[in-house]
Design an enzyme around this catalytic site. Sequence first.
Site, PDB file in Angstrom:
ATOM      1  N   TYR A  66       7.581   7.939   1.191  1.00 50.59           N
ATOM      2  CA  TYR A  66       6.574   7.289   2.031  1.00 50.59           C
ATOM      3  C   TYR A  66       6.586   5.773   1.748  1.00 50.59           C
ATOM      4  O   TYR A  66       7.041   5.339   0.690  1.00 50.59           O
ATOM      5  CB  TYR A  66       5.213   7.925   1.691  1.00 50.59           C
ATOM      6  CG  TYR A  66       4.045   7.376   2.444  1.00 50.59           C
ATOM      7  CD1 TYR A  66       4.000   7.438   3.830  1.00 50.59           C
ATOM      8  CD2 TYR A  66       2.966   6.813   1.765  1.00 50.59           C
ATOM      9  CE1 TYR A  66       2.909   6.940   4.523  1.00 50.59           C
ATOM     10  CE2 TYR A  66       1.871   6.313   2.442  1.00 50.59           C
ATOM     11  CZ  TYR A  66       1.857   6.373   3.824  1.00 50.59           C
ATOM     12  OH  TYR A  66       0.779   5.878   4.508  1.00 50.59           O
ATOM     13  N   VAL A  81       4.816   3.439   0.628  1.00 50.24           N
ATOM     14  CA  VAL A  81       4.347   2.766  -0.594  1.00 50.24           C
ATOM     15  C   VAL A  81       5.023   3.299  -1.857  1.00 50.24           C
ATOM     16  O   VAL A  81       4.698   2.848  -2.961  1.00 50.24           O
ATOM     17  CB  VAL A  81       2.813   2.907  -0.780  1.00 50.24           C
ATOM     18  CG1 VAL A  81       2.076   2.356   0.430  1.00 50.24           C
ATOM     19  CG2 VAL A  81       2.415   4.363  -1.032  1.00 50.24           C
ATOM     20  N   LYS A  82       5.934   4.226  -1.735  1.00 49.81           N
ATOM     21  CA  LYS A  82       6.479   4.874  -2.939  1.00 49.81           C
ATOM     22  C   LYS A  82       7.560   3.999  -3.601  1.00 49.81           C
ATOM     23  O   LYS A  82       7.916   2.954  -3.079  1.00 49.81           O
ATOM     24  CB  LYS A  82       7.024   6.257  -2.571  1.00 49.81           C
ATOM     25  CG  LYS A  82       5.930   7.203  -2.073  1.00 49.81           C
ATOM     26  CD  LYS A  82       4.840   7.417  -3.116  1.00 49.81           C
ATOM     27  CE  LYS A  82       3.937   8.597  -2.853  1.00 49.81           C
ATOM     28  NZ  LYS A  82       2.933   8.406  -1.799  1.00 49.81           N
ATOM     29  N   THR A  83       8.089   4.466  -4.747  1.00 48.82           N
ATOM     30  CA  THR A  83       8.951   3.580  -5.544  1.00 48.82           C
ATOM     31  C   THR A  83      10.270   3.275  -4.848  1.00 48.82           C
ATOM     32  O   THR A  83      10.859   2.227  -5.084  1.00 48.82           O
ATOM     33  CB  THR A  83       9.205   4.166  -6.947  1.00 48.82           C
ATOM     34  OG1 THR A  83       9.751   5.486  -6.793  1.00 48.82           O
ATOM     35  CG2 THR A  83       7.950   4.220  -7.778  1.00 48.82           C
TER      36      THR A  83
END
Length: 407
Positions: free
Chosen positions: A198, A200-202
């Site tokens: 998604y 905002v993920k790393t």
Amino acid sequence: MNREATRSPLEVLPGAPGRAEFLPFHRPWIDDDDIAEVTDTLRAGWLTMGPKTARFEDEFARYVGARYAVAVSSGTAGLHLALDALGIGPGDEVITSVYTFTSTAAVILHLGATPVFADVLPGALTIDPAQVAARITPRTRAIVPVHVAGAPCDMDALLSLASRHGLKVVEDAAHALPTAYGGRRVGTIGDLTAFSFYAVKTITTGEGGMVTTASPELAERIRTRRLHGLSRDAWKRYSAEGSWYYEVTYPGYKCNMSDLNAALGLQQLRKADRFHALRAAHAARYRDGLADLPEVDLPEADPSITHAWHLYVVRLRLERLKIGRDAFIRLLRDENIGTSVHFIPLHLQPCYRERFGYRPGDFPNALDTFRRVVSLPLYPRMSEADVEDVIGAVRRIVERYRTGRVS
Ligand SMILES: Cc1ncc(COP(=O)(O)O)c(C=O)c1O
């Protein structure tokens, strides 16, 4: 940095230099390599799941050290297909943390099974294995630990419970790339592990996810389920060496990844170590800049694990402050700092509260944590000056609103 020049018009604290521009809670890192890879896919003309998805799966499996990686449309889809591949359905119970995002539990309901919540460890964000043990019944089929913020759960205790009771372990690793525990990367520990890409993920593919496993049967079941239950996917049917014939072997879902998403994933994965090093450096600077404040507890930097540093979740010692968590967040907003809260425990959400009749005090550790936590911004695109601005803002608020009592 000339702090006078960046004075915030919104500042509310006496002597607060503030920031001129809002620092968002997250901003993705998209560079020319990402754009070139996606453009190449558009020009090549194969848009749905195809060769780039296959390459992304191979490279992802190598990165975490897993035998199989199956790309899907989201972390939620990954959890859903993982549990479905284990045959979980009506009458089954799945134990998971109350301290997670809704989709961890929603997918259990989608399968007709019952999510059974366990509390977190006191002062931590991760599930308490003793609480899991207390909730095992003859109907329990699986445990879904959630590596919240990127810190691993106590996997030794959970795996030993699972093997004693014949349960499967499906890890929610939406925050856990790259997290390591006992020298092994998350993605190689439980029976199945679901990652999220998604925004905002790393690493991100915009929307997307990956399931890893060491089991060829489970990998195959997930491959079939992600694309309608077809015996062969479009790449195998429409490429030069393909054939038009297919069979439907299962009433599957539409949860495959597209090559457009995979193209982004390929380039993001190549930067994953660099992203992680920057996140870890910012987390270390937060620690140096805030450790002397007795009003704020910081996340542990346990040297025996690798923390993905997806989130930097601080806990306010509310008894030492004249303000609550929500006011703290508003004051940070006035300082032009974006924050978030991870998570609102699921037993407080109407969907679960009304269905299962929960009261707030049913999960006291989760409730206490929820009331205290603030997620500070932490992402590779933050500059060192951004990190210093957050530290400065937190310090000003604490210094202004501390009770001065340290017991
Ligand atoms: C803990 C956790 N699990 C699962 C998910 C779902 O991932 P996705 O958004 O890729 O479906 C998220 C958030 O996005 C999450 O934070």
